[in-house]
Design a protein around this motif. Structure first.
Motif, PDB file in Angstrom:
ATOM      1  N   GLY A 156       0.793  -1.223   0.000  1.00 18.47           N
ATOM      2  CA  GLY A 156       0.000   0.000   0.000  1.00 18.47           C
ATOM      3  C   GLY A 156       0.822   1.267   0.000  1.00 18.47           C
ATOM      4  N   ASN A 157       2.156   1.144  -0.118  1.00 12.03           N
ATOM      5  CA  ASN A 157       3.010   2.328  -0.080  1.00 12.03           C
ATOM      6  C   ASN A 157       2.910   3.172  -1.339  1.00 12.03           C
ATOM      7  N   ILE A 158       2.544   2.564  -2.467  1.00  8.79           N
ATOM      8  CA  ILE A 158       2.367   3.345  -3.682  1.00  8.79           C
ATOM      9  C   ILE A 158       1.012   3.019  -4.309  1.00  8.79           C
ATOM     10  N   THR A 159       0.493   3.979  -5.052  1.00  6.76           N
ATOM     11  CA  THR A 159      -0.735   3.794  -5.807  1.00  6.76           C
ATOM     12  C   THR A 159      -0.445   4.087  -7.274  1.00  6.76           C
ATOM     13  N   MET A 160      -0.940   3.218  -8.164  1.00 11.00           N
ATOM     14  CA  MET A 160      -0.732   3.381  -9.589  1.00 11.00           C
ATOM     15  C   MET A 160      -2.072   3.281 -10.314  1.00 11.00           C
ATOM     16  N   LYS A 161      -2.162   3.981 -11.440  1.00 13.86           N
ATOM     17  CA  LYS A 161      -3.345   3.897 -12.289  1.00 13.86           C
ATOM     18  C   LYS A 161      -2.882   3.767 -13.732  1.00 13.86           C
ATOM     19  N   PHE A 162      -3.423   2.783 -14.439  1.00 17.92           N
ATOM     20  CA  PHE A 162      -3.029   2.492 -15.814  1.00 17.92           C
ATOM     21  C   PHE A 162      -3.765   3.459 -16.746  1.00 17.92           C
ATOM     22  N   LEU A 163      -3.031   4.448 -17.283  1.00 13.86           N
ATOM     23  CA  LEU A 163      -3.651   5.484 -18.102  1.00 13.86           C
ATOM     24  C   LEU A 163      -3.725   5.125 -19.578  1.00 13.86           C
ATOM     25  N   SER A 164      -2.654   4.534 -20.110  1.00 17.62           N
ATOM     26  CA  SER A 164      -2.646   4.184 -21.531  1.00 17.62           C
ATOM     27  C   SER A 164      -1.553   3.170 -21.804  1.00 17.62           C
ATOM     28  N   GLY A 165      -1.743   2.424 -22.892  1.00 14.95           N
ATOM     29  CA  GLY A 165      -0.757   1.427 -23.272  1.00 14.95           C
ATOM     30  C   GLY A 165      -0.772   1.155 -24.759  1.00 14.95           C
ATOM     31  N   GLU A 166       0.410   1.021 -25.332  1.00 16.35           N
ATOM     32  CA  GLU A 166       0.585   0.628 -26.723  1.00 16.35           C
ATOM     33  C   GLU A 166       1.497  -0.596 -26.708  1.00 16.35           C
ATOM     34  N   PRO A 167       0.947  -1.792 -26.903  1.00 18.00           N
ATOM     35  CA  PRO A 167       1.713  -3.026 -26.698  1.00 18.00           C
ATOM     36  C   PRO A 167       3.095  -3.011 -27.343  1.00 18.00           C
ATOM     37  N   GLY A 168       4.073  -3.299 -26.510  1.00 20.65           N
ATOM     38  CA  GLY A 168       5.450  -3.379 -26.977  1.00 20.65           C
ATOM     39  C   GLY A 168       6.110  -2.044 -27.212  1.00 20.65           C
ATOM     40  N   LYS A 169       5.386  -0.928 -26.970  1.00 21.23           N
ATOM     41  CA  LYS A 169       5.958   0.378 -27.276  1.00 21.23           C
ATOM     42  C   LYS A 169       5.922   1.357 -26.105  1.00 21.23           C
ATOM     43  N   LYS A 170       4.771   1.477 -25.441  1.00 16.08           N
ATOM     44  CA  LYS A 170       4.685   2.506 -24.417  1.00 16.08           C
ATOM     45  C   LYS A 170       3.575   2.220 -23.416  1.00 16.08           C
ATOM     46  N   ILE A 171       3.830   2.589 -22.148  1.00 15.93           N
ATOM     47  CA  ILE A 171       2.834   2.539 -21.074  1.00 15.93           C
ATOM     48  C   ILE A 171       2.916   3.848 -20.307  1.00 15.93           C
ATOM     49  N   VAL A 172       1.758   4.367 -19.891  1.00 10.94           N
ATOM     50  CA  VAL A 172       1.724   5.547 -19.036  1.00 10.94           C
ATOM     51  C   VAL A 172       0.901   5.222 -17.793  1.00 10.94           C
ATOM     52  N   PHE A 173       1.521   5.451 -16.626  1.00 12.24           N
ATOM     53  CA  PHE A 173       0.852   5.254 -15.344  1.00 12.24           C
ATOM     54  C   PHE A 173       0.710   6.594 -14.619  1.00 12.24           C
ATOM     55  N   GLN A 174      -0.326   6.706 -13.834  1.00 11.73           N
ATOM     56  CA  GLN A 174      -0.386   7.706 -12.778  1.00 11.73           C
ATOM     57  C   GLN A 174       0.231   7.051 -11.551  1.00 11.73           C
ATOM     58  N   TYR A 217      -0.437  13.333  -7.897  1.00 10.59           N
ATOM     59  CA  TYR A 217       0.080  12.207  -8.665  1.00 10.59           C
ATOM     60  C   TYR A 217       1.165  12.675  -9.622  1.00 10.59           C
ATOM     61  N   SER A 218       2.144  11.823  -9.838  1.00 11.03           N
ATOM     62  CA  SER A 218       3.111  12.046 -10.904  1.00 11.03           C
ATOM     63  C   SER A 218       2.675  11.233 -12.120  1.00 11.03           C
ATOM     64  N   GLU A 219       3.318  11.475 -13.248  1.00 14.47           N
ATOM     65  CA  GLU A 219       3.036  10.698 -14.452  1.00 14.47           C
ATOM     66  C   GLU A 219       4.283   9.930 -14.848  1.00 14.47           C
ATOM     67  N   LEU A 220       4.161   8.621 -14.880  1.00 16.33           N
ATOM     68  CA  LEU A 220       5.263   7.715 -15.170  1.00 16.33           C
ATOM     69  C   LEU A 220       5.091   7.155 -16.578  1.00 16.33           C
ATOM     70  N   SER A 221       5.975   7.572 -17.480  1.00 13.22           N
ATOM     71  CA  SER A 221       5.918   7.127 -18.874  1.00 13.22           C
ATOM     72  C   SER A 221       7.046   6.138 -19.147  1.00 13.22           C
ATOM     73  N   LEU A 222       6.694   4.946 -19.647  1.00 13.11           N
ATOM     74  CA  LEU A 222       7.659   3.899 -19.965  1.00 13.11           C
ATOM     75  C   LEU A 222       7.641   3.650 -21.467  1.00 13.11           C
ATOM     76  N   GLU A 223       8.784   3.841 -22.121  1.00 12.03           N
ATOM     77  CA  GLU A 223       8.902   3.580 -23.551  1.00 12.03           C
ATOM     78  C   GLU A 223       9.823   2.387 -23.767  1.00 12.03           C
ATOM     79  N   PHE A 224       9.467   1.526 -24.722  1.00 10.26           N
ATOM     80  CA  PHE A 224      10.211   0.299 -24.982  1.00 10.26           C
ATOM     81  C   PHE A 224      10.803   0.359 -26.394  1.00 10.26           C
ATOM     82  N   HIS A 225      12.135   0.357 -26.477  1.00  4.72           N
ATOM     83  CA  HIS A 225      12.830   0.446 -27.756  1.00  4.72           C
ATOM     84  C   HIS A 225      13.620  -0.844 -27.972  1.00  4.72           C
ATOM     85  N   GLU A 226      13.143  -1.666 -28.880  1.00  8.07           N
ATOM     86  CA  GLU A 226      13.746  -2.988 -29.093  1.00  8.07           C
ATOM     87  C   GLU A 226      14.771  -2.972 -30.217  1.00  8.07           C
TER      88      GLU A 226
END
Length: 362
Positions: A278-296, A307-316
């Motif tokens: 319970g130390n962190i809270t996340m919310k799944f805002l958007s996702g593009e399979p294999g390319k990008k995820i954005v969480f609150q 809330y902060s915005e956590l953007s994860l990009e995947f470069h293969e």
């Protein structure tokens, strides 16, 4: 900035981190390795992040600049007909750094042996331009803001402080010798102020409003990159498959009360949940399979509603059988950067690699 400081005797400081961001944005963006028609070409396209401390200080008429910054810039270009994107990270630009001290970590996303050819060109033609700008930064910081923290010399009656005031602007800014001299003469104010700055509000003055509530922080950004020896889609699934999340987090997912149906095996858009007891809270805002995820994303001890915005990009890179995870994280309260960065590196990146064997552990 109004200064009430008879004879410029007392300690006065000014936070200049916002100015530094604008300065580097202006000076760095647009730098290139040459002409865009060149076979090998790269340019700086953006200032992705700037973290650290930046200020000017004065005591007894002497003005110095103190800064310790970490930068990340985005780059783009081409090798022949092959387009490229990447970044350059500079771990430290400090008031006591010499030009040869600067380190540059060049990262090419989706790197191949062909795209690798741009790295020597960047080192030869772009890095020297960066060294020059960083070397001149202290001088420009002092010239721009030094007068803001002093009473004008025509109002100074002390010959001692007036002489210090005049000599401050005849040099390029603070140096390693300045700091050592202050220490040797018993002037601990410079060192103490520098230390306290790190615990004070020294980053972005932008105030973030969230979901219509009154919670406000001065916020900043964090940029991270890490390579995983796994296809992008597998790494993507590691962040949305609930069983995988529970495996690498070593904690059960606790759905938020207002999430609705949380019975699926993977996260759905707008799913909100807690991790790590319970130390962190996340919310799944958007996702593009294999390319990008954005969480609150928020820590439970942050102000309610922030809330902060956590953007994860995947470069293969299929050639090198690896995926580079590029993390762009905004809305982080000033002073929380090191905590957030350290926790993400330890409890997300390292834990995923250990749990699934996705790469070397540093």
């Amino acid at each position: 900035m109004v200064v009430h400081n008879p004879n410029n005797w007392h300690w006065v400081d000014k936070n200049c981190i916002d100015w530094a961001k604008k300065y580097f944005q202006e000076k760095l963006v647009g730098l290139t390795t040459g002409e865009s028609t060149d076979e090998l070409y790269a340019e700086i396209t953006k200032l992705s992040s700037l973290e650290g401390d930046c200020e000017v200080n004065q005591r007894k008429g002497k003005v110095i600049s103190l800064f310790d910054l970490k930068l990340n810039v985005g780059i783009a270009g081409h090798v022949g007909e092959n387009k490229l994107e990447g970044s350059i990270t500079v771990p430290e630009v400090a008031f006591d750094s010499d030009p040869e001290d600067y380190q540059f970590d060049i990262s090419i996303f989706k790197e191949t042996s062909k795209l690798f050819e741009i790295k020597p060109v960047i080192r030869e033609k772009l890095i020297p331009q960066l060294r020059d700008i960083f070397s001149n930064f202290g001088k420009q910081l002092l010239l721009t803001h030094g007068n803001d923290i002093q009473v004008s010399s025509d109002k100074v009656t002390s010959k001692f402080t007036k002489a210090n005031q005049q000599s401050s602007f005849s040099t390029s800014g603070s140096t390693k010798e300045d700091a050592n001299k202050d220490s040797a003469t018993g002037n601990t104010s410079t060192a103490n102020a520098s230390s306290s700055t790190k615990a004070a509000v020294t980053s972005s003055e932008t105030q973030q409003k969230n979901s219509g509530n009154a919670a406000k922080y001065n916020t900043t950004k964090v940029h991270l990159e890490s390579s995983f020896q796994v296809p992008a889609i597998e790494l993507y699934n590691t962040f949305i498959d609930k069983r995988r999340i529970e495996a690498w987090s070593r904690s059960p997912i606790q759905p938020e009360a207002n999430t609705g149906d949380f019975s699926g095996s993977t996260l759905q858009l707008n799913d909100a949940f807690k991790l790590f007891g319970g130390n962190i809270t996340m919310k799944f805002l958007s996702g593009e399979p294999g390319k990008k995820i954005v969480f609150q994303w928020r820590l439970n001890d942050w102000k309610q509603g922030h809330y902060s915005e956590l953007s994860l990009e995947f470069h293969e890179s299929q050639e090198y059988h690896e995926t580079k995870l590029v993390v762009n994280w905004s809305g982080i309260p000033v002073g929380e950067e090191d905590r957030v960065r350290g926790n993400f590196e330890e409890y997300y990146i390292r834990s995923i690699k250990v749990t699934f064997g996705f790469g070397a552990i540093l």
